[in-house]
Write a protein that holds these residues in place. Structure first.
Motif, PDB file in Angstrom:
ATOM      1  N   PRO A 113       0.815  -1.207   0.000  1.00  0.00           N
ATOM      2  CA  PRO A 113       0.000   0.000   0.000  1.00  0.00           C
ATOM      3  C   PRO A 113       0.856   1.268   0.000  1.00  0.00           C
ATOM      4  O   PRO A 113       1.867   1.352   0.709  1.00  0.00           O
ATOM      5  CB  PRO A 113      -0.812  -0.119   1.291  1.00  0.00           C
ATOM      6  N   GLY A 114       0.467   2.238  -0.818  1.00  0.00           N
ATOM      7  CA  GLY A 114       1.159   3.509  -0.858  1.00  0.00           C
ATOM      8  C   GLY A 114       2.377   3.527  -1.763  1.00  0.00           C
ATOM      9  O   GLY A 114       3.048   4.563  -1.879  1.00  0.00           O
ATOM     10  N   ARG A 115       2.684   2.396  -2.391  1.00  0.00           N
ATOM     11  CA  ARG A 115       3.865   2.315  -3.252  1.00  0.00           C
ATOM     12  C   ARG A 115       3.424   2.318  -4.735  1.00  0.00           C
ATOM     13  O   ARG A 115       2.475   1.657  -5.113  1.00  0.00           O
ATOM     14  CB  ARG A 115       4.671   1.062  -2.951  1.00  0.00           C
ATOM     15  N   GLN A 116       4.146   3.084  -5.560  1.00  0.00           N
ATOM     16  CA  GLN A 116       3.899   3.085  -6.992  1.00  0.00           C
ATOM     17  C   GLN A 116       4.754   2.018  -7.665  1.00  0.00           C
ATOM     18  O   GLN A 116       5.862   1.712  -7.200  1.00  0.00           O
ATOM     19  CB  GLN A 116       4.253   4.453  -7.590  1.00  0.00           C
ATOM     20  N   TYR A 117       4.236   1.479  -8.786  1.00  0.00           N
ATOM     21  CA  TYR A 117       4.962   0.448  -9.519  1.00  0.00           C
ATOM     22  C   TYR A 117       5.069   0.847 -10.988  1.00  0.00           C
ATOM     23  O   TYR A 117       4.094   1.266 -11.609  1.00  0.00           O
ATOM     24  CB  TYR A 117       4.239  -0.903  -9.391  1.00  0.00           C
ATOM     25  N   GLN A 118       6.274   0.732 -11.516  1.00  0.00           N
ATOM     26  CA  GLN A 118       6.517   1.014 -12.927  1.00  0.00           C
ATOM     27  C   GLN A 118       7.323  -0.132 -13.522  1.00  0.00           C
ATOM     28  O   GLN A 118       8.395  -0.484 -13.019  1.00  0.00           O
ATOM     29  CB  GLN A 118       7.275   2.329 -13.096  1.00  0.00           C
ATOM     30  N   LYS A 119       6.795  -0.707 -14.605  1.00  0.00           N
ATOM     31  CA  LYS A 119       7.450  -1.851 -15.239  1.00  0.00           C
ATOM     32  C   LYS A 119       8.375  -1.375 -16.351  1.00  0.00           C
ATOM     33  O   LYS A 119       7.995  -0.541 -17.170  1.00  0.00           O
ATOM     34  CB  LYS A 119       6.392  -2.793 -15.808  1.00  0.00           C
ATOM     35  N   ILE A 120       9.597  -1.925 -16.351  1.00  0.00           N
ATOM     36  CA  ILE A 120      10.533  -1.622 -17.427  1.00  0.00           C
ATOM     37  C   ILE A 120       9.902  -2.055 -18.758  1.00  0.00           C
ATOM     38  O   ILE A 120       9.389  -3.161 -18.887  1.00  0.00           O
ATOM     39  CB  ILE A 120      11.873  -2.357 -17.227  1.00  0.00           C
ATOM     40  N   GLY A 121       9.960  -1.185 -19.701  1.00  0.00           N
ATOM     41  CA  GLY A 121       9.289  -1.398 -20.985  1.00  0.00           C
ATOM     42  C   GLY A 121       8.099  -0.490 -21.107  1.00  0.00           C
ATOM     43  O   GLY A 121       7.873   0.118 -22.155  1.00  0.00           O
ATOM     44  N   GLU A 122       7.321  -0.395 -20.022  1.00  0.00           N
ATOM     45  CA  GLU A 122       6.269   0.612 -19.963  1.00  0.00           C
ATOM     46  C   GLU A 122       6.877   1.940 -19.526  1.00  0.00           C
ATOM     47  O   GLU A 122       6.544   3.006 -20.051  1.00  0.00           O
ATOM     48  CB  GLU A 122       5.168   0.161 -19.004  1.00  0.00           C
ATOM     49  N   LEU A 123       7.765   1.870 -18.540  1.00  0.00           N
ATOM     50  CA  LEU A 123       8.653   2.984 -18.223  1.00  0.00           C
ATOM     51  C   LEU A 123       9.954   2.724 -18.978  1.00  0.00           C
ATOM     52  O   LEU A 123      10.670   1.760 -18.683  1.00  0.00           O
ATOM     53  CB  LEU A 123       8.916   3.055 -16.718  1.00  0.00           C
ATOM     54  N   VAL A 124      10.240   3.549 -19.955  1.00  0.00           N
ATOM     55  CA  VAL A 124      11.395   3.299 -20.812  1.00  0.00           C
ATOM     56  C   VAL A 124      12.583   4.104 -20.310  1.00  0.00           C
ATOM     57  O   VAL A 124      12.539   5.344 -20.277  1.00  0.00           O
ATOM     58  CB  VAL A 124      11.085   3.668 -22.278  1.00  0.00           C
ATOM     59  N   LEU A 125      13.628   3.405 -19.889  1.00  0.00           N
ATOM     60  CA  LEU A 125      14.882   4.034 -19.502  1.00  0.00           C
ATOM     61  C   LEU A 125      15.900   3.868 -20.627  1.00  0.00           C
ATOM     62  O   LEU A 125      15.833   2.909 -21.399  1.00  0.00           O
ATOM     63  CB  LEU A 125      15.414   3.421 -18.204  1.00  0.00           C
ATOM     64  N   GLU A 126      16.846   4.782 -20.698  1.00  0.00           N
ATOM     65  CA  GLU A 126      17.828   4.782 -21.784  1.00  0.00           C
ATOM     66  C   GLU A 126      18.495   3.424 -21.978  1.00  0.00           C
ATOM     67  O   GLU A 126      18.681   2.958 -23.099  1.00  0.00           O
ATOM     68  CB  GLU A 126      18.914   5.823 -21.512  1.00  0.00           C
ATOM     69  N   ASN A 127      18.848   2.777 -20.877  1.00  0.00           N
ATOM     70  CA  ASN A 127      19.599   1.518 -20.939  1.00  0.00           C
ATOM     71  C   ASN A 127      18.799   0.344 -20.382  1.00  0.00           C
ATOM     72  O   ASN A 127      19.363  -0.631 -19.871  1.00  0.00           O
ATOM     73  CB  ASN A 127      20.922   1.655 -20.188  1.00  0.00           C
ATOM     74  N   GLY A 128      17.491   0.461 -20.462  1.00  0.00           N
ATOM     75  CA  GLY A 128      16.640  -0.617 -19.993  1.00  0.00           C
ATOM     76  C   GLY A 128      16.821  -0.886 -18.509  1.00  0.00           C
ATOM     77  O   GLY A 128      16.825   0.042 -17.693  1.00  0.00           O
ATOM     78  N   GLU A 129      17.008  -2.139 -18.133  1.00  0.00           N
ATOM     79  CA  GLU A 129      17.153  -2.506 -16.727  1.00  0.00           C
ATOM     80  C   GLU A 129      18.396  -1.894 -16.108  1.00  0.00           C
ATOM     81  O   GLU A 129      18.483  -1.754 -14.885  1.00  0.00           O
ATOM     82  CB  GLU A 129      17.197  -4.030 -16.584  1.00  0.00           C
ATOM     83  N   ALA A 130      19.358  -1.504 -16.941  1.00  0.00           N
ATOM     84  CA  ALA A 130      20.580  -0.890 -16.425  1.00  0.00           C
ATOM     85  C   ALA A 130      20.405   0.597 -16.128  1.00  0.00           C
ATOM     86  O   ALA A 130      21.352   1.231 -15.659  1.00  0.00           O
ATOM     87  CB  ALA A 130      21.715  -1.078 -17.423  1.00  0.00           C
ATOM     88  N   GLY A 131      19.232   1.123 -16.387  1.00  0.00           N
ATOM     89  CA  GLY A 131      18.921   2.476 -15.952  1.00  0.00           C
ATOM     90  C   GLY A 131      19.155   3.550 -16.988  1.00  0.00           C
ATOM     91  O   GLY A 131      19.360   3.301 -18.172  1.00  0.00           O
ATOM     92  N   GLY A 132      19.097   4.784 -16.501  1.00  0.00           N
ATOM     93  CA  GLY A 132      19.238   5.954 -17.355  1.00  0.00           C
ATOM     94  C   GLY A 132      18.065   6.891 -17.184  1.00  0.00           C
ATOM     95  O   GLY A 132      17.209   6.715 -16.308  1.00  0.00           O
ATOM     96  N   GLN A 133      18.021   7.910 -18.007  1.00  0.00           N
ATOM     97  CA  GLN A 133      16.918   8.857 -17.962  1.00  0.00           C
ATOM     98  C   GLN A 133      15.677   8.233 -18.603  1.00  0.00           C
ATOM     99  O   GLN A 133      15.776   7.417 -19.526  1.00  0.00           O
ATOM    100  CB  GLN A 133      17.275  10.132 -18.720  1.00  0.00           C
ATOM    101  N   ILE A 134      14.509   8.647 -18.112  1.00  0.00           N
ATOM    102  CA  ILE A 134      13.260   8.234 -18.750  1.00  0.00           C
ATOM    103  C   ILE A 134      13.228   8.801 -20.165  1.00  0.00           C
ATOM    104  O   ILE A 134      13.542   9.975 -20.398  1.00  0.00           O
ATOM    105  CB  ILE A 134      12.043   8.756 -17.957  1.00  0.00           C
ATOM    106  N   ILE A 135      12.870   7.969 -21.126  1.00  0.00           N
ATOM    107  CA  ILE A 135      12.644   8.427 -22.499  1.00  0.00           C
ATOM    108  C   ILE A 135      11.140   8.461 -22.730  1.00  0.00           C
ATOM    109  O   ILE A 135      10.460   7.431 -22.614  1.00  0.00           O
ATOM    110  CB  ILE A 135      13.308   7.490 -23.526  1.00  0.00           C
TER     111      ILE A 135
END
Length: 584
Positions: free
Chosen positions: A520-542
């Motif tokens: 409860p109270g926590r947000q969830y973002q799935k990689i692929g729906e939230l697109v980061l520069e380097n995928g699971e390795a992170g980066g800025q949101i694209i």
């Protein structure tokens, strides 16, 4: 008082908005025939009140395309930025109804015997004619100049486009007449001498810098007119910068039901009694309207609290939300949610909501307390404010090459004083141009004022964000190519959990694969729906990773002339680069 004034104006607007929109049609209403009307001040006032419909409404200011340009991202990308605009058959901004109403008034207002009254309302009408043509030259460049009403058989209907030079000179004649004849009293609701000076400052800055950066003649003279108008307003009007707490004075400007008339020269006003309301809360905080979020390039532009440059910090590109928002220009925390943010009317802190904000940098500018979330906001929307005039003055001086530290002290310094920021130093800025801003605005030529021009652009972007200026700014600076860049949001080092405001509680979990058990109270973002520069390795949101953005130099700074208009008037030439297949 506001309620009754607004009901009066609203009813008048509704009355006149029902007039036929055909440019060629004469006014059919017998009660508006010149032999029966325009005899008294009240009749002049009643008729000219309809002109206020031309001013932007709240949705135009805080949401509509393409004004936010590269300041924020949405889930959709508008045609202007995607480069997929086409030549319309009709419409497309090539409408002249309001101009005919203005010219009709100017041809008949002299039937009122009180010449001082005639001059005042003619000043109002000519303000709106200048305003009308300002929108036209920004959109189309060269346009036909009309200062009379035309009948269906008038050859003037089929004239070619006049040059923007001629049109702008006519606009200057109109606005100078307005300045000389409008009332000098302050009003947040009505056009006055000071509104006319503010419009002259705005339109001359646009035209002067547009001509400079697009290689057109006469830019120096136009910038001189901007400086002259700005100085007159600055020295004679009595307007100033609203100040209170450094931590709230800026935000306070945008949440008022009555404009703060020390700074707000003109605002679009709203009232629940009519009802006449808007939906800034809903557009900002729901998932239904694009999930607007500020871009990281904007966040990078805010200075540190001590006046140093954030982008001079070696690891600024990989700073996470908490670190990058600490000790910054206080306008940052009055524009977006930052750690410790408490919404108006609430006592608990709130972090950015990724379900309603695509970049993670979530607007609070214009946002009211939760009771207004259903679309019933009544805060006023500034159309002209004194801060813009100060920015116009400083920029025109810098572009002319005549700016001094004294000029900055009576313009930019006042904006920074409001939030407790150090002043802009001309000598330092010119000796040390910001490399980050040089990358942001490559068209600023090398010269003695390059550094200070860049700093004024920084100040303008920060001070006027979400007020409808950014698109025009990029057009006049010839920086449309910026719109092709990737629009970035927050940086995250990869999948994992994040305490965004460092209060000891996890606010966000970025995951891959199966969604974790919900807390409860926590947000969830799935990689692929939230697109980061380097995928699971992170980066800025694209944002919008699958949508291409294109800008064509030599074409996209103007809109096309509709096909049908060119078929009806074969003297109209099309803007460069636009192919309407009209076989003209």
């Amino acid at each position: 008082m506001k309620k009754y004034k607004y009901i009066y104006l609203y009813v008048l607007m509704a009355l006149f908005s029902g007039c036929n929109d055909d440019f060629l049609e004469r006014y059919p209403l017998s009660e508006l025939a010149p032999e029966n009307y325009f005899q008294s001040e009240n009749e002049l006032k009643t008729y000219t009140n309809s002109f206020y419909n031309a001013l932007p409404v709240a949705l135009d200011i805080f949401y509509n395309s393409p004004y936010y340009a590269d300041d924020d991202a949405r889930t959709t990308v508008h045609d202007e930025i995607r480069g997929v605009r086409v030549v319309p058959t009709t419409g497309g901004g090539w409408t002249w109804t309001e101009l005919r109403r203005i010219n009709f008034f100017l041809e008949n207002s002299s039937k009122c015997e009180d010449k001082s009254v005639v001059a005042k309302y003619n000043g109002l009408a000519r303000f709106f004619r200048a305003y009308f043509y300002f929108q036209k030259i920004k959109r189309f460049g060269d346009v036909p100049w009309y200062d009379t009403t035309l009948s269906v058989d008038d050859e003037g209907l089929f004239k070619a486009r006049d040059s923007r030079t001629l049109v702008f000179d006519k606009m200057l004649e109109d606005i100078d007449f307005s300045i000389a004849n409008l009332e000098v009293t302050k009003s947040g609701q009505l056009i006055t001498k000071w509104t006319a000076l503010a419009l002259k400052s705005r339109m001359c800055l646009f035209e002067g810098t547009f001509r400079k950066y697009h290689g057109l003649e006469g830019w120096e003279r136009i910038l001189d007119e901007c400086i002259k108008a700005s100085e007159e307003l600055m020295t004679k009007s009595g307007y100033g910068i609203h100040t209170s707490s450094h931590q709230s004075a800026y935000q306070d400007l945008f949440i008022q039901e009555e404009p703060l008339v020390k700074e707000i020269i003109l605002a679009r006003q709203y009232s629940p009694e009519i009802p006449f309301v808007h939906s800034v809360n809903f557009y900002t905080l729901s998932a239904s309207y694009g999930r607007p979020g500020v871009l990281r390039s904007v966040i990078n532009s805010y200075l540190m609290k001590d006046g140093s440059r954030f982008t001079d910090i070696p690891n600024y590109k990989t700073m996470q939300f908490y670190e990058e928002t600490q000790n910054r220009d206080p306008r940052l925390s009055q524009t977006i949610r930052t750690p410790g943010y408490k919404r108006i009317g609430e006592t608990v802190t709130s972090v950015p909501d990724f379900s309603t904000c695509i970049t993670g940098y979530q607007y609070i500018k214009f946002v009211l307390e939760p009771k207004f979330d259903t679309g019933n906001c009544t805060n006023d929307m500034p159309i002209f404010r004194y801060a813009e005039v100060l920015l116009n003055y400083a920029e025109a001086k810098a572009e002319k090459g005549t700016i001094t530290q004294s000029d900055i002290d009576k313009s930019i310094k006042l904006l920074r004083d409001r939030v407790g920021m150090p002043n802009l130093n001309v000598a330092f800025s010119n000796a040390n141009p910001d490399p980050y801003l040089e990358g942001e605005y490559p068209n600023v030529s090398k010269g003695i004022n390059k550094g200070v021009i860049l700093e004024i652009r920084r100040e303008r972007r920060i001070e006027l964000i979400r007020e409808g200026f950014r698109w025009d700014d990029l057009l006049r600076w010839k920086e449309g190519k910026r719109l092709e860049r990737v629009f970035y949001g927050m940086y995250f080092p990869g999948i994992g959990t994040y305490d965004l405001d460092r209060d000891g509680k996890i606010d966000l979990e970025i995951y891959s694969g199966k969604k974790p058990a919900t807390v409860p109270g926590r947000q969830y973002q799935k990689i692929g729906e939230l697109v980061l520069e380097n995928g699971e390795a992170g980066g800025q949101i694209i944002t919008n990773p699958t949508i291409e953005k294109h800008w064509t130099e030599g074409k996209d700074y103007f809109y096309p002339i509709p096909t049908q208009e060119r078929q009806l008037n074969q003297n109209l030439t099309q803007n460069p680069g636009w192919d309407d297949d009209s076989n003209l």
